[in-house]
Design a protein around this motif. Structure first.
Motif, PDB file in Angstrom:
ATOM      1  N   GLU A  13     -16.855  29.209 -42.610  1.00 53.18           N
ATOM      2  CA  GLU A  13     -17.446  29.163 -41.272  1.00 53.18           C
ATOM      3  C   GLU A  13     -16.553  28.447 -40.262  1.00 53.18           C
ATOM      4  OE1 GLU A  13     -20.700  29.331 -44.369  1.00 53.18           O
ATOM      5  OE2 GLU A  13     -18.945  28.038 -44.023  1.00 53.18           O
ATOM      6  N   ILE A  14     -15.964  27.321 -40.661  1.00 55.16           N
ATOM      7  CA  ILE A  14     -15.178  26.534 -39.707  1.00 55.16           C
ATOM      8  C   ILE A  14     -13.905  27.278 -39.332  1.00 55.16           C
ATOM      9  CG2 ILE A  14     -14.187  24.284 -39.206  1.00 55.16           C
ATOM     10  CD1 ILE A  14     -17.250  24.346 -39.802  1.00 55.16           C
ATOM     11  N   CYS A  86      -2.035  28.888 -40.820  1.00 52.65           N
ATOM     12  CA  CYS A  86      -2.825  28.239 -41.874  1.00 52.65           C
ATOM     13  C   CYS A  86      -4.262  28.729 -41.862  1.00 52.65           C
ATOM     14  CB  CYS A  86      -2.789  26.721 -41.703  1.00 52.65           C
ATOM     15  SG  CYS A  86      -1.193  25.948 -42.043  1.00 52.65           S
ATOM     16  N   LEU A  87      -4.862  28.787 -40.681  1.00 53.44           N
ATOM     17  CA  LEU A  87      -6.238  29.270 -40.577  1.00 53.44           C
ATOM     18  C   LEU A  87      -6.362  30.707 -41.068  1.00 53.44           C
ATOM     19  CD1 LEU A  87      -7.236  27.949 -37.039  1.00 53.44           C
ATOM     20  CD2 LEU A  87      -8.110  27.114 -39.224  1.00 53.44           C
ATOM     21  N   TYR A  88      -5.399  31.528 -40.700  1.00 55.95           N
ATOM     22  CA  TYR A  88      -5.439  32.943 -41.096  1.00 55.95           C
ATOM     23  C   TYR A  88      -5.466  33.075 -42.615  1.00 55.95           C
ATOM     24  CZ  TYR A  88      -4.041  37.811 -41.699  1.00 55.95           C
ATOM     25  OH  TYR A  88      -3.999  39.127 -42.094  1.00 55.95           O
ATOM     26  N   PHE A  89      -4.579  32.345 -43.298  1.00 56.03           N
ATOM     27  CA  PHE A  89      -4.531  32.428 -44.756  1.00 56.03           C
ATOM     28  C   PHE A  89      -5.791  31.837 -45.388  1.00 56.03           C
ATOM     29  CE2 PHE A  89       0.347  32.727 -44.916  1.00 56.03           C
ATOM     30  CZ  PHE A  89       0.285  34.096 -45.127  1.00 56.03           C
ATOM     31  N   CYS A  90      -6.311  30.778 -44.815  1.00 53.73           N
ATOM     32  CA  CYS A  90      -7.510  30.158 -45.364  1.00 53.73           C
ATOM     33  C   CYS A  90      -8.726  31.071 -45.212  1.00 53.73           C
ATOM     34  CB  CYS A  90      -7.755  28.829 -44.657  1.00 53.73           C
ATOM     35  SG  CYS A  90      -8.845  27.723 -45.561  1.00 53.73           S
ATOM     36  N   TYR A  91      -8.711  31.906 -44.199  1.00 52.92           N
ATOM     37  CA  TYR A  91      -9.807  32.835 -43.919  1.00 52.92           C
ATOM     38  C   TYR A  91      -9.645  34.150 -44.674  1.00 52.92           C
ATOM     39  CZ  TYR A  91     -12.682  35.968 -40.938  1.00 52.92           C
ATOM     40  OH  TYR A  91     -13.574  36.889 -40.453  1.00 52.92           O
ATOM     41  N   ASN A  92      -8.416  34.672 -44.723  1.00 55.10           N
ATOM     42  CA  ASN A  92      -8.157  35.998 -45.286  1.00 55.10           C
ATOM     43  C   ASN A  92      -7.562  35.986 -46.689  1.00 55.10           C
ATOM     44  OD1 ASN A  92      -8.673  38.048 -43.023  1.00 55.10           O
ATOM     45  ND2 ASN A  92      -7.370  36.561 -41.989  1.00 55.10           N
ATOM     46  N   GLY A  93      -6.987  34.853 -47.103  1.00 53.83           N
ATOM     47  CA  GLY A  93      -6.211  34.838 -48.324  1.00 53.83           C
ATOM     48  C   GLY A  93      -4.773  35.223 -48.038  1.00 53.83           C
ATOM     49  N   THR A 215      -1.324  22.832 -48.797  1.00 49.73           N
ATOM     50  CA  THR A 215      -2.303  23.907 -48.761  1.00 49.73           C
ATOM     51  C   THR A 215      -2.675  24.236 -47.328  1.00 49.73           C
ATOM     52  OG1 THR A 215      -4.583  24.534 -49.353  1.00 49.73           O
ATOM     53  CG2 THR A 215      -4.133  22.182 -49.131  1.00 49.73           C
ATOM     54  N   THR A 216      -3.000  25.496 -47.087  1.00 50.03           N
ATOM     55  CA  THR A 216      -3.479  25.911 -45.766  1.00 50.03           C
ATOM     56  C   THR A 216      -4.925  25.497 -45.546  1.00 50.03           C
ATOM     57  OG1 THR A 216      -4.152  28.078 -46.623  1.00 50.03           O
ATOM     58  CG2 THR A 216      -1.928  27.899 -45.718  1.00 50.03           C
TER      59      THR A 216
END
Length: 265
Positions: A13-14, A86-93, A215-216
């Motif tokens: 969510e964040i 970082c956000l993109y990878f944390c959201y999408n893998g 880590t992202t």
């Protein structure tokens, strides 16, 4: 996308809020969030907004502010594209994105370099080398003796970046950090770097060498100590961005901006 917004993913969510705020550079209200994430209630959204603001205190520069029931971005993604990555990878893998994961390795390496005030050697950059060639290169940089050959089964044996800080007297026994960079969602299931093997490859004093992971993801305080116990020196995305931003690599930043543009988010 739902309208101009990325689709809501439960459990992220964040990151979902942040990506939409930075991508659009427009305010995001509680009512808009509830119209997209239709299965959540007002209390859920209130807790997300509160958590996002709380996380901002772990960054050197705030990126959002909350005014009433609306989040306002203070920057757009172009101002801090490394954080957006970082956000993109944390959201999408990060599966099947070798270019982006290599960018994250380089960002992490520079962050660690800035942190220790030393030097780094990134495995495979700029020209791909095998593990034993990499070891042959770094042993003399550290003034340590090269040891046994790594088995051919090991591509990098869990290490993406060597960070080191020499005393400047051409002697051994300096500071060494072995950094693995985890851009994917399931980073916490990775194995810790096997120091037993690495101190055979190069005869580093075991008292002078540290394992580390970047880590992202954002690591909250409830799990922080466990992750440090699991991996050693821990750089979540806040630490990565805080320390990378102290001495930004302009060429790398341009590559990250282009990567973000190519994603067409």
């Amino acid at each position: 996308m739902t309208g101009n917004y990325l689709p809501y993913i439960q459990g992220r969510e964040i990151e979902w809020l942040e990506l939409n705020l930075l991508k659009s550079n427009l305010p995001l209200s509680k009512s808009t969030v509830m119209s997209i994430a239709t299965e959540v209630d007002e209390n859920d959204v209130d807790s997300w907004f509160s958590e996002l603001i709380d996380r901002g205190y772990d960054l050197d520069e705030h990126m959002y502010e909350l005014r009433g029931n609306t989040l306002h971005p203070l920057i757009s993604w172009e101002i801090n594209p490394e954080y957006f990555l970082c956000l993109y990878f944390c959201y999408n893998g990060a599966s099947k994105d070798s270019i982006g994961t290599k960018l994250f390795e380089r960002i992490s390496g520079i962050a660690m370099k800035n942190y220790i005030g030393g030097e780094i050697k990134t495995f495979g950059f700029p020209n791909g080398t095998n593990l034993n060639s990499f070891l042959d290169e770094i042993a003399p940089l550290c003034f340590e003796q090269r040891g046994t050959e790594a088995h051919s089964d090991y591509k990098d044996d869990g290490v993406d970046v060597l960070c080191y800080k020499n005393f400047g007297d051409n002697r051994s026994g300096n500071m060494y950090i072995l950094l693995q960079c985890a851009a994917g969602i399931n980073w916490a299931s990775k194995s810790r770097i096997n120091l037993t093997r690495w101190v055979r490859y190069i005869f580093w004093p075991q008292t002078n060498i540290i394992t580390s992971i970047s880590t992202t993801d954002y690591v909250d305080r409830a799990t922080w100590v466990k992750r440090v116990d699991d991996f050693g020196l821990l750089l979540d995305r806040c630490r990565v961005i805080n320390w990378y931003s102290k001495n930004i690599d302009t060429d790398l930043r341009n590559e990250v901006i282009q990567w973000c543009i190519d994603k067409n988010i």
